[in-house]
Design a protein around this motif. Structure first.
Motif, PDB file in Angstrom:
ATOM      1  N   VAL A 104     -59.973  -4.657 -20.732  1.00 30.72           N
ATOM      2  CA  VAL A 104     -59.967  -4.511 -19.160  1.00 30.72           C
ATOM      3  C   VAL A 104     -59.237  -5.953 -18.079  1.00 30.72           C
ATOM      4  O   VAL A 104     -60.130  -6.988 -18.594  1.00 30.72           O
ATOM      5  CB  VAL A 104     -61.366  -3.826 -19.034  1.00 30.72           C
ATOM      6  N   VAL A 105     -58.544  -5.560 -17.712  1.00 32.81           N
ATOM      7  CA  VAL A 105     -57.817  -7.187 -17.111  1.00 32.81           C
ATOM      8  C   VAL A 105     -57.825  -6.335 -15.069  1.00 32.81           C
ATOM      9  O   VAL A 105     -57.180  -4.712 -15.387  1.00 32.81           O
ATOM     10  CB  VAL A 105     -55.900  -6.932 -17.413  1.00 32.81           C
ATOM     11  N   GLY A 106     -57.713  -6.902 -14.354  1.00 28.27           N
ATOM     12  CA  GLY A 106     -58.375  -6.316 -13.016  1.00 28.27           C
ATOM     13  C   GLY A 106     -56.700  -7.141 -12.160  1.00 28.27           C
ATOM     14  O   GLY A 106     -56.229  -7.768 -12.275  1.00 28.27           O
ATOM     15  N   ILE A 107     -56.865  -6.113 -10.896  1.00 31.87           N
ATOM     16  CA  ILE A 107     -55.362  -6.761 -10.243  1.00 31.87           C
ATOM     17  C   ILE A 107     -56.269  -6.442  -8.574  1.00 31.87           C
ATOM     18  O   ILE A 107     -55.753  -5.456  -8.496  1.00 31.87           O
ATOM     19  CB  ILE A 107     -54.424  -5.869 -10.127  1.00 31.87           C
ATOM     20  N   PRO A 108     -56.907  -7.832  -8.440  1.00 33.16           N
ATOM     21  CA  PRO A 108     -57.239  -8.069  -6.796  1.00 33.16           C
ATOM     22  C   PRO A 108     -56.171  -7.426  -5.467  1.00 33.16           C
ATOM     23  O   PRO A 108     -55.620  -7.796  -5.805  1.00 33.16           O
ATOM     24  CB  PRO A 108     -57.748  -9.252  -7.148  1.00 33.16           C
ATOM     25  N   THR A 109     -56.554  -6.398  -4.681  1.00 37.20           N
ATOM     26  CA  THR A 109     -56.392  -5.941  -3.182  1.00 37.20           C
ATOM     27  C   THR A 109     -56.222  -6.810  -2.160  1.00 37.20           C
ATOM     28  O   THR A 109     -55.384  -6.975  -1.493  1.00 37.20           O
ATOM     29  CB  THR A 109     -56.052  -5.151  -3.269  1.00 37.20           C
ATOM     30  N   SER A 110     -57.614  -8.178  -2.663  1.00 39.31           N
ATOM     31  CA  SER A 110     -57.945  -8.942  -2.069  1.00 39.31           C
ATOM     32  C   SER A 110     -58.745 -10.054  -2.525  1.00 39.31           C
ATOM     33  O   SER A 110     -58.653  -9.905  -3.482  1.00 39.31           O
ATOM     34  CB  SER A 110     -58.832  -8.003  -0.653  1.00 39.31           C
ATOM     35  N   PHE A 111     -59.225 -10.897  -1.250  1.00 35.59           N
ATOM     36  CA  PHE A 111     -59.853 -12.327  -1.518  1.00 35.59           C
ATOM     37  C   PHE A 111     -61.110 -12.162  -1.832  1.00 35.59           C
ATOM     38  O   PHE A 111     -61.634 -12.265  -3.089  1.00 35.59           O
ATOM     39  CB  PHE A 111     -60.242 -13.399  -0.388  1.00 35.59           C
ATOM     40  N   GLN A 112     -61.557 -10.640  -0.982  1.00 32.34           N
ATOM     41  CA  GLN A 112     -63.292 -10.049  -1.150  1.00 32.34           C
ATOM     42  C   GLN A 112     -62.614  -9.653  -2.836  1.00 32.34           C
ATOM     43  O   GLN A 112     -63.624 -10.007  -3.378  1.00 32.34           O
ATOM     44  CB  GLN A 112     -63.447  -9.012  -0.648  1.00 32.34           C
ATOM     45  N   ALA A 113     -62.110  -8.850  -3.680  1.00 33.19           N
ATOM     46  CA  ALA A 113     -62.230  -8.111  -4.428  1.00 33.19           C
ATOM     47  C   ALA A 113     -61.900  -8.901  -5.582  1.00 33.19           C
ATOM     48  O   ALA A 113     -63.009  -8.961  -6.670  1.00 33.19           O
ATOM     49  CB  ALA A 113     -60.367  -7.179  -4.383  1.00 33.19           C
ATOM     50  N   GLU A 114     -60.763 -10.418  -4.989  1.00 24.49           N
ATOM     51  CA  GLU A 114     -61.183 -11.758  -6.364  1.00 24.49           C
ATOM     52  C   GLU A 114     -62.628 -11.763  -6.063  1.00 24.49           C
ATOM     53  O   GLU A 114     -62.800 -12.200  -7.979  1.00 24.49           O
ATOM     54  CB  GLU A 114     -60.016 -12.118  -6.298  1.00 24.49           C
ATOM     55  N   VAL A 115     -63.045 -12.375  -5.446  1.00 24.29           N
ATOM     56  CA  VAL A 115     -64.555 -13.171  -6.064  1.00 24.29           C
ATOM     57  C   VAL A 115     -65.392 -11.910  -6.071  1.00 24.29           C
ATOM     58  O   VAL A 115     -66.180 -12.700  -7.102  1.00 24.29           O
ATOM     59  CB  VAL A 115     -64.596 -13.042  -4.075  1.00 24.29           C
ATOM     60  N   LEU A 116     -65.416 -10.823  -5.987  1.00 18.34           N
ATOM     61  CA  LEU A 116     -66.359  -9.691  -6.774  1.00 18.34           C
ATOM     62  C   LEU A 116     -65.731  -9.984  -8.077  1.00 18.34           C
ATOM     63  O   LEU A 116     -66.742  -9.738  -8.727  1.00 18.34           O
ATOM     64  CB  LEU A 116     -65.992  -8.477  -6.040  1.00 18.34           C
ATOM     65  N   ALA A 117     -64.277  -9.376  -8.496  1.00 18.85           N
ATOM     66  CA  ALA A 117     -64.378  -9.543  -9.805  1.00 18.85           C
ATOM     67  C   ALA A 117     -65.152 -10.542 -10.626  1.00 18.85           C
ATOM     68  O   ALA A 117     -65.092 -10.567 -12.065  1.00 18.85           O
ATOM     69  CB  ALA A 117     -62.681  -9.192 -10.163  1.00 18.85           C
ATOM     70  N   LYS A 118     -64.230 -11.348 -10.303  1.00 22.96           N
ATOM     71  CA  LYS A 118     -64.852 -13.041 -11.030  1.00 22.96           C
ATOM     72  C   LYS A 118     -66.661 -13.410 -10.625  1.00 22.96           C
ATOM     73  O   LYS A 118     -67.609 -13.591 -12.180  1.00 22.96           O
ATOM     74  CB  LYS A 118     -64.553 -14.624  -9.963  1.00 22.96           C
ATOM     75  N   GLN A 119     -66.978 -11.882 -10.045  1.00 25.65           N
ATOM     76  CA  GLN A 119     -68.412 -12.622 -10.190  1.00 25.65           C
ATOM     77  C   GLN A 119     -69.410 -11.868 -10.976  1.00 25.65           C
ATOM     78  O   GLN A 119     -70.462 -12.216 -11.865  1.00 25.65           O
ATOM     79  CB  GLN A 119     -69.232 -11.877  -8.797  1.00 25.65           C
ATOM     80  N   TYR A 120     -68.706 -10.582 -11.004  1.00 24.27           N
ATOM     81  CA  TYR A 120     -68.929  -9.624 -12.204  1.00 24.27           C
ATOM     82  C   TYR A 120     -68.202 -10.072 -13.754  1.00 24.27           C
ATOM     83  O   TYR A 120     -68.937  -8.551 -14.237  1.00 24.27           O
ATOM     84  CB  TYR A 120     -69.082  -8.171 -11.865  1.00 24.27           C
ATOM     85  N   GLY A 121     -67.730 -10.875 -14.462  1.00 24.50           N
ATOM     86  CA  GLY A 121     -66.544 -10.743 -15.397  1.00 24.50           C
ATOM     87  C   GLY A 121     -65.490 -10.431 -15.671  1.00 24.50           C
ATOM     88  O   GLY A 121     -65.375  -9.805 -16.854  1.00 24.50           O
ATOM     89  N   ILE A 122     -64.982  -9.522 -14.278  1.00 29.92           N
ATOM     90  CA  ILE A 122     -63.580  -8.778 -14.889  1.00 29.92           C
ATOM     91  C   ILE A 122     -62.663  -9.866 -14.723  1.00 29.92           C
ATOM     92  O   ILE A 122     -62.485 -10.904 -13.951  1.00 29.92           O
ATOM     93  CB  ILE A 122     -63.226  -8.184 -14.081  1.00 29.92           C
TER      94      ILE A 122
END
Length: 236
Positions: free
Chosen positions: A56-74
Motif C-alpha cells: 500500500v502506498v499513500g499520497i499525502p494531502t498535507s504536511f500533517q498527513a505526511e507526518v502521520l503516515a511516516k509515524q504509522y509506517g505507510i
C-alpha cells in the motif's frame, strides 16, 4: 479517557477504522487531513503492521498527513510517481444531502481537492454533526488566495455576496499560511443556493488558488454516530 467521557473521539475512531477497512492490498491511497482521517491513517498502518495489507502506498494531502503516515509506517509517493489513486480517504466540515462538501478547516483543501478528485473512489469520513441540509449553515467557506491578491480578491468576493475574513493563526502571530505559502479567507454567504456555480465563480477570481466547495467529488460518505449509547457507522 472512557467512551462515556469522550463519545466524539470514539465515533471518529470507529468511522476512521471503517474507512481503513476498505483499503485493499496493492493499492494507492490518498491520505486526507484532519482528526477523523488521522484515525484512518493510524488503522491503515496497523493493518500493514499486522500483515493484513501489503504493498500500500499513500499520497499525502498535507504536511500533517505526511507526518502521520511516516509515524504509522505507510510508504509514501507523490502524484508525479503514480498513474492512479485507487481510493482517497478524507474528512469534511459539512456534508449536504447531495454529498457535496465544504472542506478546508485545516487549510489543506487545495491539495485535498487535487488528490480526492483524482481518486477512482473518494470516501468521506465524518461524524453526524457534520451533516447539514444546506452548505454554509454552520461553517465558513475557506478560499485560498495568493498573498499579493488579497485585497482585490476580498472585493470580488464581496461582489458575489460574501463577507471574507483573513484566517489568523492560533498560538502564532499573524495569518495562517498554507502548505503552498498562501493565505486563507473564511467567507460567510447568507446562503449557497448553487454550490457548483459558486465553486466555479470563486475559482474564476484572479488570485484565488482554490476554494473549499467539493461538488460532485464524494463517492461514499461514512457517518459515525452514537445510537443507544453505542458508536455506529453507516453509509450515507
Amino acid at each position: 479517557m472512557s467512551q462515556a467521557a469522550d463519545p466524539v473521539k470514539v465515533v471518529k475512531q470507529e468511522v476512521g477504522k471503517a474507512a481503513a477497512d476498505r483499503v485493499r492490498s496493492h493499492s494507492i491511497v490518498g491520505l486526507g487531513t484532519g482528526s477523523t482521517t488521522a484515525y484512518a491513517v493510524q488503522f491503515i498502518g496497523d493493518r500493514l503492521k499486522r500483515g493484513e495489507l501489503e504493498d500500500v502506498v499513500g499520497i499525502p494531502t498535507s504536511f500533517q498527513a505526511e507526518v502521520l503516515a511516516k509515524q504509522y509506517g505507510i510508504p509514501l509517493a507523490t502524484l508525479d510517481a503514480v498513474e492512479r489513486i485507487d481510493v482517497a480517504i478524507d474528512g469534511a466540515d459539512e456534508v449536504d444531502p447531495q454529498k457535496n462538501l465544504i472542506k478546508g478547516g485545516g487549510a489543506a483543501h487545495t491539495r485535498e481537492k487535487v488528490v480526492d478528485a483524482a481518486a477512482e473512489s473518494f470516501v468521506v469520513v465524518v461524524d453526524s454533526g457534520k451533516l447539514v441540509s444546506r452548505l454554509g449553515e454552520s461553517f465558513l467557506l475557506p478560499v485560498e488566495v495568493i498573498p499579493m491578491a488579497l485585497a482585490p480578491v476580498t472585493r470580488a468576493i464581496a461582489n458575489l455576496g460574501g463577507t471574507a475574513e483573513l484566517r489568523m493563526g492560533v498560538k502564532k502571530a499573524g495569518p495562517v499560511i498554507t502548505d503552498q505559502g498562501n493565505l486563507v479567507l473564511d467567507v460567510k454567504f447568507d446562503q449557497i443556493a448553487d454550490p457548483g456555480e459558486l465553486e466555479r465563480a470563486l475559482n474564476n477570481i484572479p488570485g484565488v488558488l482554490e476554494n473549499g466547495l467539493f461538488v460532485g467529488v464524494a463517492d461514499i460518505v461514512l457517518v459515525g454516530e452514537i445510537v443507544d449509547g453505542q458508536p455506529r457507522v453507516r453509509e450515507f
